[in-house]
Structures are given as structure tokens and as C-alpha cells.
Motif scaffolding. Sequence first.
Motif, PDB file in Angstrom:
ATOM      1  N   VAL A  25      47.093  36.017  54.008  1.00 15.78           N
ATOM      2  CA  VAL A  25      45.982  36.317  53.192  1.00 15.78           C
ATOM      3  C   VAL A  25      46.828  36.203  51.639  1.00 15.78           C
ATOM      4  CG1 VAL A  25      44.359  37.989  52.292  1.00 15.78           C
ATOM      5  CG2 VAL A  25      44.728  37.781  54.710  1.00 15.78           C
ATOM      6  N   VAL A  26      47.871  36.755  51.644  1.00 16.34           N
ATOM      7  CA  VAL A  26      48.378  36.799  50.206  1.00 16.34           C
ATOM      8  C   VAL A  26      48.920  35.266  49.658  1.00 16.34           C
ATOM      9  CG1 VAL A  26      50.412  37.575  48.883  1.00 16.34           C
ATOM     10  CG2 VAL A  26      49.296  38.906  50.646  1.00 16.34           C
ATOM     11  N   HIS A  27      49.228  34.361  50.567  1.00 16.30           N
ATOM     12  CA  HIS A  27      49.628  33.038  50.183  1.00 16.30           C
ATOM     13  C   HIS A  27      48.461  32.423  49.951  1.00 16.30           C
ATOM     14  CE1 HIS A  27      53.471  32.984  52.796  1.00 16.30           C
ATOM     15  NE2 HIS A  27      53.653  33.624  51.896  1.00 16.30           N
ATOM     16  N   ALA A  28      47.066  32.625  50.681  1.00 18.41           N
ATOM     17  CA  ALA A  28      45.946  32.098  50.028  1.00 18.41           C
ATOM     18  C   ALA A  28      45.420  32.427  48.835  1.00 18.41           C
ATOM     19  CB  ALA A  28      44.902  32.526  51.067  1.00 18.41           C
ATOM     20  N   LEU A  29      45.654  33.893  48.606  1.00 15.97           N
ATOM     21  CA  LEU A  29      45.305  34.386  47.128  1.00 15.97           C
ATOM     22  C   LEU A  29      46.028  33.798  46.109  1.00 15.97           C
ATOM     23  CD1 LEU A  29      44.776  38.074  47.825  1.00 15.97           C
ATOM     24  CD2 LEU A  29      43.348  36.592  46.839  1.00 15.97           C
ATOM     25  N   VAL A  30      47.210  33.596  46.249  1.00 24.73           N
ATOM     26  CA  VAL A  30      48.213  32.772  45.244  1.00 24.73           C
ATOM     27  C   VAL A  30      47.766  31.516  44.859  1.00 24.73           C
ATOM     28  CG1 VAL A  30      50.383  32.132  44.504  1.00 24.73           C
ATOM     29  CG2 VAL A  30      50.206  34.470  45.738  1.00 24.73           C
ATOM     30  N   TYR A  31      47.423  30.772  46.114  1.00 27.74           N
ATOM     31  CA  TYR A  31      46.796  29.399  46.293  1.00 27.74           C
ATOM     32  C   TYR A  31      45.482  29.462  45.242  1.00 27.74           C
ATOM     33  CZ  TYR A  31      50.213  26.603  49.033  1.00 27.74           C
ATOM     34  OH  TYR A  31      51.428  26.299  49.319  1.00 27.74           O
ATOM     35  N   LEU A  32      44.563  30.329  45.427  1.00 34.89           N
ATOM     36  CA  LEU A  32      43.513  30.507  44.882  1.00 34.89           C
ATOM     37  C   LEU A  32      43.495  30.686  43.371  1.00 34.89           C
ATOM     38  CD1 LEU A  32      40.638  30.458  45.141  1.00 34.89           C
ATOM     39  CD2 LEU A  32      40.580  32.734  45.829  1.00 34.89           C
ATOM     40  N   ILE A  33      44.616  31.535  42.962  1.00 34.09           N
ATOM     41  CA  ILE A  33      44.891  31.905  41.519  1.00 34.09           C
ATOM     42  C   ILE A  33      45.222  30.393  40.751  1.00 34.09           C
ATOM     43  CG2 ILE A  33      46.372  32.841  39.987  1.00 34.09           C
ATOM     44  CD1 ILE A  33      46.741  35.353  41.832  1.00 34.09           C
ATOM     45  N   ILE A  34      46.039  29.607  41.585  1.00 35.91           N
ATOM     46  CA  ILE A  34      46.412  28.313  40.970  1.00 35.91           C
ATOM     47  C   ILE A  34      45.500  27.576  40.777  1.00 35.91           C
ATOM     48  CG2 ILE A  34      47.753  26.065  41.521  1.00 35.91           C
ATOM     49  CD1 ILE A  34      49.681  28.086  42.889  1.00 35.91           C
ATOM     50  N   SER A  35      44.549  27.509  42.065  1.00 37.79           N
ATOM     51  CA  SER A  35      43.227  26.869  41.882  1.00 37.79           C
ATOM     52  C   SER A  35      42.486  27.020  40.498  1.00 37.79           C
ATOM     53  CB  SER A  35      42.436  26.865  43.167  1.00 37.79           C
ATOM     54  OG  SER A  35      41.153  26.444  43.194  1.00 37.79           O
ATOM     55  N   LEU A  36      42.181  28.587  40.397  1.00 37.03           N
ATOM     56  CA  LEU A  36      41.374  28.903  39.301  1.00 37.03           C
ATOM     57  C   LEU A  36      42.161  28.464  37.851  1.00 37.03           C
ATOM     58  CD1 LEU A  36      40.315  32.168  40.569  1.00 37.03           C
ATOM     59  CD2 LEU A  36      39.008  30.208  40.538  1.00 37.03           C
ATOM     60  N   LEU A  37      43.329  28.658  37.736  1.00 40.75           N
ATOM     61  CA  LEU A  37      43.949  28.362  36.587  1.00 40.75           C
ATOM     62  C   LEU A  37      43.859  26.791  36.244  1.00 40.75           C
ATOM     63  CD1 LEU A  37      47.216  30.343  36.644  1.00 40.75           C
ATOM     64  CD2 LEU A  37      45.244  30.649  35.300  1.00 40.75           C
ATOM     65  N   ALA A  38      43.900  25.939  37.332  1.00 46.92           N
ATOM     66  CA  ALA A  38      43.660  24.454  37.112  1.00 46.92           C
ATOM     67  C   ALA A  38      42.379  24.141  36.597  1.00 46.92           C
ATOM     68  CB  ALA A  38      43.849  23.491  38.408  1.00 46.92           C
ATOM     69  N   VAL A  39      41.169  24.999  37.354  1.00 47.19           N
ATOM     70  CA  VAL A  39      39.867  24.579  36.879  1.00 47.19           C
ATOM     71  C   VAL A  39      39.641  25.453  35.233  1.00 47.19           C
ATOM     72  CG1 VAL A  39      37.441  25.605  36.974  1.00 47.19           C
ATOM     73  CG2 VAL A  39      39.079  24.888  39.123  1.00 47.19           C
ATOM     74  N   ALA A  40      40.621  26.180  35.030  1.00 45.43           N
ATOM     75  CA  ALA A  40      40.505  26.515  33.537  1.00 45.43           C
ATOM     76  C   ALA A  40      40.958  25.467  32.770  1.00 45.43           C
ATOM     77  CB  ALA A  40      41.368  27.884  33.374  1.00 45.43           C
ATOM     78  N   VAL A  41      42.070  24.639  32.983  1.00 51.64           N
ATOM     79  CA  VAL A  41      42.517  23.684  32.445  1.00 51.64           C
ATOM     80  C   VAL A  41      41.394  22.601  32.138  1.00 51.64           C
ATOM     81  CG1 VAL A  41      44.283  21.827  32.311  1.00 51.64           C
ATOM     82  CG2 VAL A  41      44.849  24.059  32.957  1.00 51.64           C
ATOM     83  N   ILE A  42      40.842  22.457  33.268  1.00 51.20           N
ATOM     84  CA  ILE A  42      39.822  21.434  33.246  1.00 51.20           C
ATOM     85  C   ILE A  42      38.718  21.730  32.251  1.00 51.20           C
ATOM     86  CG2 ILE A  42      37.860  20.493  34.735  1.00 51.20           C
ATOM     87  CD1 ILE A  42      39.596  20.443  37.018  1.00 51.20           C
ATOM     88  N   PHE A  43      38.278  23.166  32.240  1.00 55.33           N
ATOM     89  CA  PHE A  43      37.286  23.663  31.243  1.00 55.33           C
ATOM     90  C   PHE A  43      37.761  23.222  29.525  1.00 55.33           C
ATOM     91  CE2 PHE A  43      35.254  27.118  33.969  1.00 55.33           C
ATOM     92  CZ  PHE A  43      34.579  26.080  34.882  1.00 55.33           C
TER      93      PHE A  43
END
Lengths: 160, 102
Positions: A25-43
Amino acid sequence: MTMLFYLAGAVALISTISVTISTNVVHALVYLIISLLAVAVIFFVLGAPFAAMLEAIVYAGAIMVLFLFAMMMLNLGQATENEEKAWLRPQLWVGPGLLILVLLVQLVSVLVTQRVDVVPVEVGVHELSVLLFGPWLLAVELASMLLLAGLIAAYHLAKR
Amino acid sequence: MPSIPYEHGLILAAILFVCGLIGVLTRRNIVFVLMSLEIMLNACGLAFVVGSARWGHADGQIMFLMILTLAAAEVAVGLGLIIQMYRRFHTVDISVLSEMKG
């Protein structure tokens, strides 16, 4: 800027797929944070700096930290991870995965027909707030009520 | 200023949405289901912002703000429910919730 868009898109895709196939679960959460930051870059590339900041602060900051705190309270150990590995058998996800893949192919084939090149124009916080507190004022009020309702519900539900 | 193809942004949003949908449909751990719901909401927000950039208008970003608010409220309530469920059943498996005894 175009390269940045594709690079951030690739990062978002890879980390989101890692969330989907991860068992910890914790690894998945860290990956999810990376994904959200990447989407922030796209924005940011798409000319929405305020949305990018909110994505980084609220999504990757507040919501994911809330997730991490809840995971710390649950204290899921190795047993849950082994359970998760047993649940992720291919015969469980191949059927739904293939059907969803068909839907995705349809969606993509519709989307590629409209070829428009976007030249991003920056829509800053000033224009956004003029709209938010003008024609969208009712939506802002309703959002505040929704947050209050969420606060009260979370307090009551998590109470012992 | 270099341009970005509109359909590529929408395709990225579609793929992210599908990843979340697969997670919601196939996972049995309720924490992963909630995380997949977050991915789906985020993909919707990405589609709104891409549309906002396409038409050069801020309304899509306002819809993204609404989605952000919704996601925050949803996660708060969902995590409260998960904590309550873990206290009662000592598991995060959603199949223990299959019996609705009224």
C-alpha cells in the motif's frame, strides 16, 4: 514545452500503472504521489499554473498525506501484502482488463480523429478568481458546504 | 510558443482513467479501490484542464477545482469508513462486507 508534456505524460503513465499492479500500500501511495506531481507538470505546460499548484499542494500534499496517516493508523503488515499477492491472480483481472481495453481502443480511435494543435495560453489566477467569484459564486458556496459536510462525516465515522 | 496536440492530452487522460477503472474492478483491498477512484477523478480533472487549454477559457480549470474539492471530501469520508471497517472486521478485504443484515 512539447517534450516536457510527453515526458511528464510518460512518468504519469508509468507511475499510475505501478499503482495498479503494486501490492504494497505504501509503495502504491508513493507512486500515486509521483503520478499526481507529473500531472501537475502537465497542467503547468498546458498554461494552468494555478491548477498545477493546487494539484501539488492539495492532491499530492494534503490528500496523499491523509492517506499515509490512515495507513499508519491501520498498520497493515506483511500478511496483507501476501494476501494482496494472492488476490492479484491473472484469471481475476484478465477478463475485466480485456473488456476495458476494448473500450479504451474505441475511445482513442474516436479521439484521434480530431486533430487540433493547442497553443497554450496562460490562464492565470486573476482571471480564474474573477470567474470564481462572479458567475461561479454559487458553486464556490456549494463546495464549501460539501467540505463542511465531509469534515463532519469524517469526524463522526472515524470516532471510536 | 510550441504547440501540443489536443488529442494526445485527452488520450493520456483516457489511459489514466482506464488504469483507475481496472483498479476499481479487480482489487479486493479497499485502500487500493479508494486510490483507484482518486486516479479516475484526477484523470477527469486532466481532461477538463486539457479542454480549458484547447478553448483558451478558464471554465475547465474551475471544474477542476470542483473535482479537487469533491476528491478531498470523498477521501476524508472514505478513509473514515476504512478505519471503522478495520476496527470491526480487522481486515481491508471488501468481500467481508457482502452480507447486509438489516
